[in-house]
Write an enzyme that holds these catalytic residues in place. Structure first.
Site, PDB file in Angstrom:
ATOM      1  N   CYS A  14     -20.604   0.706  -4.821  1.00 27.55           N
ATOM      2  CA  CYS A  14     -20.854   0.047  -5.821  1.00 27.55           C
ATOM      3  C   CYS A  14     -21.279  -1.032  -5.884  1.00 27.55           C
ATOM      4  O   CYS A  14     -21.623  -2.244  -4.517  1.00 27.55           O
ATOM      5  CB  CYS A  14     -19.541  -0.147  -5.988  1.00 27.55           C
ATOM      6  SG  CYS A  14     -19.123  -0.963  -7.135  1.00 27.55           S
ATOM      7  N   CYS A  53     -21.201   5.968  -7.525  1.00 33.75           N
ATOM      8  CA  CYS A  53     -20.896   6.049  -6.797  1.00 33.75           C
ATOM      9  C   CYS A  53     -20.391   7.383  -7.067  1.00 33.75           C
ATOM     10  O   CYS A  53     -20.315   8.362  -5.599  1.00 33.75           O
ATOM     11  CB  CYS A  53     -18.721   5.348  -7.016  1.00 33.75           C
ATOM     12  SG  CYS A  53     -18.230   5.552  -8.317  1.00 33.75           S
ATOM     13  N   CYS A  91     -11.812  15.316  -0.433  1.00 31.13           N
ATOM     14  CA  CYS A  91     -11.948  13.697  -0.042  1.00 31.13           C
ATOM     15  C   CYS A  91     -12.673  13.342   1.676  1.00 31.13           C
ATOM     16  O   CYS A  91     -11.342  13.995   2.170  1.00 31.13           O
ATOM     17  CB  CYS A  91     -10.869  12.447  -0.693  1.00 31.13           C
ATOM     18  SG  CYS A  91     -11.506  10.347   0.110  1.00 31.13           S
ATOM     19  N   CYS A 116     -22.854   3.069 -15.005  1.00 34.41           N
ATOM     20  CA  CYS A 116     -23.029   3.168 -13.361  1.00 34.41           C
ATOM     21  C   CYS A 116     -22.511   4.859 -13.159  1.00 34.41           C
ATOM     22  O   CYS A 116     -21.433   4.681 -13.490  1.00 34.41           O
ATOM     23  CB  CYS A 116     -22.588   2.364 -12.356  1.00 34.41           C
ATOM     24  SG  CYS A 116     -22.771   2.392 -10.756  1.00 34.41           S
ATOM     25  N   CYS A 158     -17.232  -0.679 -14.593  1.00 34.24           N
ATOM     26  CA  CYS A 158     -18.572   0.513 -14.528  1.00 34.24           C
ATOM     27  C   CYS A 158     -19.835   1.075 -15.791  1.00 34.24           C
ATOM     28  O   CYS A 158     -20.999   0.906 -14.884  1.00 34.24           O
ATOM     29  CB  CYS A 158     -17.463   1.864 -14.451  1.00 34.24           C
ATOM     30  SG  CYS A 158     -16.658   1.534 -12.661  1.00 34.24           S
ATOM     31  N   CYS A 169     -21.116  10.674  -3.033  1.00 38.53           N
ATOM     32  CA  CYS A 169     -20.067  10.742  -2.360  1.00 38.53           C
ATOM     33  C   CYS A 169     -20.018  12.392  -1.831  1.00 38.53           C
ATOM     34  O   CYS A 169     -20.916  13.433  -2.392  1.00 38.53           O
ATOM     35  CB  CYS A 169     -18.980  11.611  -3.561  1.00 38.53           C
ATOM     36  SG  CYS A 169     -17.257  12.577  -2.314  1.00 38.53           S
ATOM     37  N   ASP A 197       0.794  -1.081   0.118  1.00 44.21           N
ATOM     38  CA  ASP A 197       0.088   0.772  -0.168  1.00 44.21           C
ATOM     39  C   ASP A 197       0.652   1.382  -0.175  1.00 44.21           C
ATOM     40  O   ASP A 197       0.738   2.305  -1.004  1.00 44.21           O
ATOM     41  CB  ASP A 197      -1.277  -0.021   1.074  1.00 44.21           C
ATOM     42  CG  ASP A 197      -1.506   1.460   1.253  1.00 44.21           C
ATOM     43  OD1 ASP A 197      -2.115   2.019  -0.273  1.00 44.21           O
ATOM     44  OD2 ASP A 197      -1.633   1.771   2.656  1.00 44.21           O
TER      45      ASP A 197
HETATM   46 FE1  SF4 Z   1     -18.058   1.873 -10.985  1.00 45.82          FE
HETATM   47 FE2  SF4 Z   1     -18.735   1.189  -8.548  1.00 45.82          FE
HETATM   48 FE3  SF4 Z   1     -18.952   3.634  -8.708  1.00 45.82          FE
HETATM   49 FE4  SF4 Z   1     -20.575   2.314 -10.581  1.00 45.82          FE
HETATM   50  S1  SF4 Z   1     -20.175   2.303  -8.032  1.00 45.82           S
HETATM   51  S2  SF4 Z   1     -19.454   3.830 -11.233  1.00 45.82           S
HETATM   52  S3  SF4 Z   1     -19.516   0.211 -11.024  1.00 45.82           S
HETATM   53  S4  SF4 Z   1     -16.600   2.115  -9.349  1.00 45.82           S
HETATM   54 FE1  SF4 Z   2     -15.334   8.325  -2.012  1.00 43.39          FE
HETATM   55 FE2  SF4 Z   2     -13.438   9.955  -0.551  1.00 43.39          FE
HETATM   56 FE3  SF4 Z   2     -15.980  10.140  -1.411  1.00 43.39          FE
HETATM   57 FE4  SF4 Z   2     -15.830   9.001   0.519  1.00 43.39          FE
HETATM   58  S1  SF4 Z   2     -14.966  11.487   0.671  1.00 43.39           S
HETATM   59  S2  SF4 Z   2     -16.651   8.856  -0.971  1.00 43.39           S
HETATM   60  S3  SF4 Z   2     -13.928   8.204  -0.241  1.00 43.39           S
HETATM   61  S4  SF4 Z   2     -14.245  10.144  -3.040  1.00 43.39           S
END
Ligand code: SF4
Ligand code: SF4
Length: 397
Positions: free
Chosen positions: A254, A200, A220, A197, A194, A204, A134
């Site tokens: 996701c 995500c 973030c 979609c 993806c 956020c 990491d």
């Molecule tokens: Fe891709 Fe998952 Fe985001 Fe949908 S939620 S756009 S599948 S990363």
């Molecule tokens: Fe993802 Fe960061 Fe947004 Fe949380 S704040 S949903 S970890 S990009």
């Protein structure tokens, strides 16, 4: 090319708990220009080490001159789901899943060294190797995608079509030319995407995605609660809800993660107190208590000052007057970062007791940033009092 050895390595890696394994040649990064641009755009925030690592990230052979192959590995850390009632309770904090158990760096590094020892026993006693978990200067998602462990989703995580994205990634650089294909005997094709979609991106809370697969770290919550060592920008605090260490929202939503299967790895099971802890149980921890509680845990990375800062922001978002006594104590903490955020939280809660504490501290405070926080908090509380005459109070009180 040495298929047999590759297959042995795969088997050993699986036995060591790595669910996904793949191999790619150790060569120049193909995404380095994009990454450099990301840093130049300022999206790395104050993570200066990312820029310092740039030359090393260009080519893994700068990390190990003799490197011929990269073994990319992924270890599942998905365990259980926090009961919804706990996760959504504003008097409790949420900690990112990856930090529920023991520090993965320690756990995984040991397994990687075991894998290296194994390779040496196969007649490769002259093996040169380096292991990374990491935090190393390796563009690990690029190599993991190339090794067909998954694809990089719009949320910037590596996603596997069978099991989602709850994975720690790791790499072993080796001086052996191994097959650059999946090790399962049959060639794995890269599956999943993806598609259309955008879940995500929409979920956020801070709108941190500039575009699909481009994240502005400065917005973030993972960056704000773990990497940022300073004050959390005021305009972002109320968007953090009860997230006190990291954020899983763009992975939780996701659809590919509905396929996640719980790991049996004991080290990653939630430690006592890491699943939605009560905020009031954390906010007045001493340094000794913090060190004891989070020994061997990823949470220690935030240090006491950063972690309590996060807890206090969550308390401000909770907005309950039950928190005022604990915040009064935090308002006189030795650490200015904690005092400043405690002032903000008291301003969010408002009321006579909160204001008294703020006025008292204003008389004796000598840190300019904290003074400014107290003044803003008093103003905020005052505005709140005026608003209270016209509307109802917080439903959390
Ligand atoms: Fe891709 Fe998952 Fe985001 Fe949908 S939620 S756009 S599948 S990363
Ligand atoms: Fe993802 Fe960061 Fe947004 Fe949380 S704040 S949903 S970890 S990009």
């Amino acid at each position: 090319m040495n298929n047999t050895l590759s297959q042995q390595i795969q088997k050993r890696a699986r036995d060591l708990g790595f669910e996904l394994v793949g191999i790619t040649p150790a060569e120049q990064s193909q995404t380095i220009q994009r990454y450099r641009q990301w840093i130049e755009n300022g999206y790395a925030g104050k993570m200066g080490y990312l820029e310092r690592h740039l030359p090393l990230k260009e080519d893994t052979r700068r990390l190990l001159q003799e490197a011929k192959s990269i073994i990319s590995l992924a270890m599942n850390y998905y365990t259980i789901d926090t009961p919804k009632a706990l996760a959504e309770n504003p008097s409790r904090g949420q900690i990112s899943r990856y930090a529920w158990g023991d520090d993965y760096h320690d756990v995984i590094r040991e397994r990687l060294l075991d894998l290296v020892d194994f390779i040496k026993t196969t007649g490769e006693d002259q093996l040169k190797s380096r292991v990374f978990v990491d935090s190393g200067p390796v563009l690990e998602r690029e190599y993991a995608q190339k090794a067909k462990l998954g694809w990089i989703g719009k949320n910037t995580n590596l996603i596997n079509w069978r099991s989602g994205s709850w994975y720690f990634l790791a790499e072993v650089l080796v001086s052996i030319d191994l097959v650059s294909k999946d090790l399962g005997g049959e060639t794995e094709t890269l599956r999943g995407s993806c598609g259309t979609c955008t879940k995500c991106l929409e979920a956020c809370p801070t709108d941190a995605f500039i575009e699909p697969n481009v994240l502005d770290s400065r917005l973030c919550i993972s960056y704000l609660t773990i990497e940022l060592k300073d004050s959390i920008p005021k305009e972002l605090r109320s968007k953090m809800g009860n997230l006190i260490f990291g954020c899983d929202i763009c992975q939780e939503v996701c659809p590919w993660n509905s396929k996640a299967v719980s790991t049996g790895e004991p080290a990653f099971q939630p430690r006592d107190g890491n699943l939605a802890p009560e905020l009031l149980s954390l906010v007045n921890m001493t340094q000794a208590e913090f060190s004891e509680k989070y020994r061997g845990s990823p949470i220690k990375r935030a240090k006491r000052r950063g972690f309590l800062r996060n807890v206090i922001v969550a308390i401000g978002n909770w907005g309950s007057r039950a928190a005022v006594p604990a915040l009064r104590k935090a308002l006189v903490d030795d650490e200015p970062l904690i005092r400043g955020h405690a002032a903000w939280a008291l301003g969010q809660i408002g009321g006579k007791q909160a204001e008294q504490a703020l006025h008292a501290q204003l008389q004796q405070e000598n840190d300019a940033e904290v003074i400014s926080e107290i003044q803003d908090a008093l103003q905020n509380s005052n505005d709140k009092n005026l608003g209270t005459n016209k509307s109802t109070n917080s439903h959390y009180n």
